[in-house]
Design an enzyme around this catalytic site. Structure first.
Site, short mmCIF file in Angstrom:
data_model
loop_
_atom_site.label_atom_id
_atom_site.label_comp_id
_atom_site.label_asym_id
_atom_site.label_seq_id
_atom_site.Cartn_x
_atom_site.Cartn_y
_atom_site.Cartn_z
N ASP A 61 16.86 -1.28 1.81
CA ASP A 61 15.95 -1.66 0.73
C ASP A 61 15.81 -3.17 0.78
OD1 ASP A 61 14.50 -2.24 -1.49
OD2 ASP A 61 15.63 -0.91 -2.83
N TYR A 154 -0.30 -8.59 -5.30
CA TYR A 154 -0.41 -8.38 -3.85
C TYR A 154 -0.99 -9.62 -3.18
CZ TYR A 154 -1.65 -6.06 0.57
OH TYR A 154 -1.77 -5.71 1.90
N ALA A 157 1.42 -12.51 -3.12
CA ALA A 157 2.49 -12.32 -2.13
C ALA A 157 1.98 -12.58 -0.72
CB ALA A 157 3.05 -10.90 -2.23
N1 LIG Z 1 -3.17 -0.23 5.50
C1 LIG Z 1 -3.98 -1.27 5.35
O1 LIG Z 1 -5.21 -1.12 5.27
C2 LIG Z 1 -3.42 -2.67 5.31
C3 LIG Z 1 -4.32 -3.76 5.26
C4 LIG Z 1 -3.80 -5.05 5.22
C5 LIG Z 1 -2.43 -5.27 5.26
N2 LIG Z 1 -1.59 -4.20 5.31
C6 LIG Z 1 -0.13 -4.47 5.34
O2 LIG Z 1 0.45 -3.82 6.46
C7 LIG Z 1 1.81 -3.44 6.16
C8 LIG Z 1 2.00 -1.96 6.45
O3 LIG Z 1 1.06 -1.23 5.68
P1 LIG Z 1 0.88 0.37 5.80
O4 LIG Z 1 -0.50 0.67 5.38
O5 LIG Z 1 1.37 0.85 7.12
O6 LIG Z 1 1.86 0.83 4.61
P2 LIG Z 1 2.66 2.20 4.38
O7 LIG Z 1 2.81 2.34 2.92
O8 LIG Z 1 2.03 3.32 5.14
O9 LIG Z 1 4.08 1.88 5.04
C9 LIG Z 1 4.93 0.90 4.47
C10 LIG Z 1 6.35 1.18 4.91
O10 LIG Z 1 7.19 0.22 4.25
C11 LIG Z 1 8.32 0.90 3.72
N3 LIG Z 1 8.85 0.20 2.54
C12 LIG Z 1 8.25 0.03 1.32
N4 LIG Z 1 9.07 -0.60 0.48
C13 LIG Z 1 10.22 -0.88 1.16
C14 LIG Z 1 11.45 -1.51 0.83
N5 LIG Z 1 11.72 -1.97 -0.42
N6 LIG Z 1 12.40 -1.60 1.79
C15 LIG Z 1 12.19 -1.11 3.02
N7 LIG Z 1 11.05 -0.49 3.40
C16 LIG Z 1 10.07 -0.38 2.48
C17 LIG Z 1 7.81 2.29 3.34
O11 LIG Z 1 8.87 3.23 3.24
C18 LIG Z 1 6.84 2.57 4.50
O12 LIG Z 1 7.48 3.19 5.59
C19 LIG Z 1 2.02 -3.84 4.70
O13 LIG Z 1 2.67 -5.09 4.62
C20 LIG Z 1 0.60 -3.92 4.13
O14 LIG Z 1 0.52 -4.78 3.03
C21 LIG Z 1 -2.05 -2.91 5.34
#
Ligand SMILES: NC(=O)c1ccc[n+]([C@@H]2O[C@H](COP(=O)([O-])OP(=O)(O)OC[C@H]3O[C@@H](n4cnc5c(N)ncnc54)[C@H](O)[C@@H]3O)[C@@H](O)[C@H]2O)c1
Length: 258
Positions: A61, A154, A157
């Site tokens: 975490d 968001y 951050a």
């Molecule tokens: N999907 C998009 O369109 C998009 C666009 C821009 C940026 N992002 C960024 O890309 C990254 C990945 O996004 P995604 O869409 O694959 O997200 P997702 O929600 O599919 O996956 C996120 C992962 O992070 C893990 N996680 C969350 N909180 C946690 C914690 N406290 N400790 C450990 N693990 C934790 C979750 O279990 C999950 O496996 C993120 O930082 C997101 O902000 C995504």
């Protein structure tokens, strides 16, 4: 030559993080996965092993410093070294006007998306400095570049993560440690499709119309893929990027150009 080594990828259990794990494994790196979700990590472990590399699932975490310390210790004792750190885990946080965001929601979004990368970096940097090599890639967002209304925690951050990236890059470059950010635009996948469905339902429009609006925000008239993000991370971890540090690379099909 690609340096065979170990990558620690946060949030590698699914989504973009999983694609990053698979791409780095395909390029010859062993993978330590740090994620909350043990079941999802098992899938990533299997995919990395299919690429012929070792994988280690580390329940973590990122909100808690002790949890991050345990994870880094376990990765180092298993693989002997960690050369690449990909701070990918992130949460969307609340969608609400600023005055309706609960302080706990604000804290949680910043704790995962900004304090998490600080914890992993502060824990791993002494090792990277000792080994005189490190590649850190922070997954920010185009929302780290420009506002996204109703998403103040968001956006704050992700903008902070770009500031962290630049400052840390300036601090550790002399140790051959590069720190860069990748800024994805909307990534195609189950999550964004759900958002389009909800928006279509809320506005009485079709899914296709809502999706087309999102695609038309980019000059290429398309969303990006998880693999696009994974390829850019792999590039930044490769010798081809040895003299690239402190940058934030938009992978957004041209949606954002600064
Ligand atoms: N999907 C998009 O369109 C998009 C666009 C821009 C940026 N992002 C960024 O890309 C990254 C990945 O996004 P995604 O869409 O694959 O997200 P997702 O929600 O599919 O996956 C996120 C992962 O992070 C893990 N996680 C969350 N909180 C946690 C914690 N406290 N400790 C450990 N693990 C934790 C979750 O279990 C999950 O496996 C993120 O930082 C997101 O902000 C995504």
């Amino acid at each position: 030559m690609e340096r065979e080594s170990t990558a620690l990828v946060t949030g590698g259990g699914r989504g973009i993080g999983q694609a990053i794990c698979v791409e780095l494994a395909a390029r010859g790196h062993d993978i330590a996965i740090a994620d909350l979700d043990e079941e999802e990590m098992a899938t990533t472990v299997a995919l990395v092993e299919e690429e012929g590399q070792e994988a280690l699932a580390l329940p973590t975490d990122l909100k808690h410093h002790e949890s991050v310390e345990t994870t880094v210790d376990r990765a180092l004792s298993t693989f002997g070294s960690v050369e690449h750190l990909v701070n990918n885990a992130g949460i969307a946080g609340p969608t609400a006007a600023c005055e309706d965001v609960a302080p706990e929601e604000w804290d949680e979004t910043l704790a995962v998306n900004l304090r998490g990368p600080f914890y992993t970096c502060r824990t791993l940097l002494p090792t990277m400095k000792d080994q005189g090599y490190g590649r850190i890639v922070n997954i920010a967002s185009v929302t780290g570049k420009r506002p996204l209304t109703q998403r103040t925690p968001y956006a704050t951050a992700k903008m902070g993560l770009i500031g962290f990236t630049r400052t840390l890059a300036a601090e550790v470059g002399e140790y051959d440690i590069n720190v860069n950010a990748v800024c994805p635009g909307s990534v195609d996948g189950p999550r964004i499709r759900r958002v389009f469905e909800q928006k279509a339902e809320a506005t009485g429009r079709t899914y296709e119309a809502v999706r087309a609006d999102a695609e038309n925000e980019s000059p290429r008239r398309e969303l990006v893929t998880r693999e696009d993000i994974a390829n850019s991370v792999a590039f930044l971890c490769s010798p081809d990027a040895d003299r690239i540090t402190g940058q934030d690379l938009n992978v957004s099909a041209g949606k954002v150009m600064y």
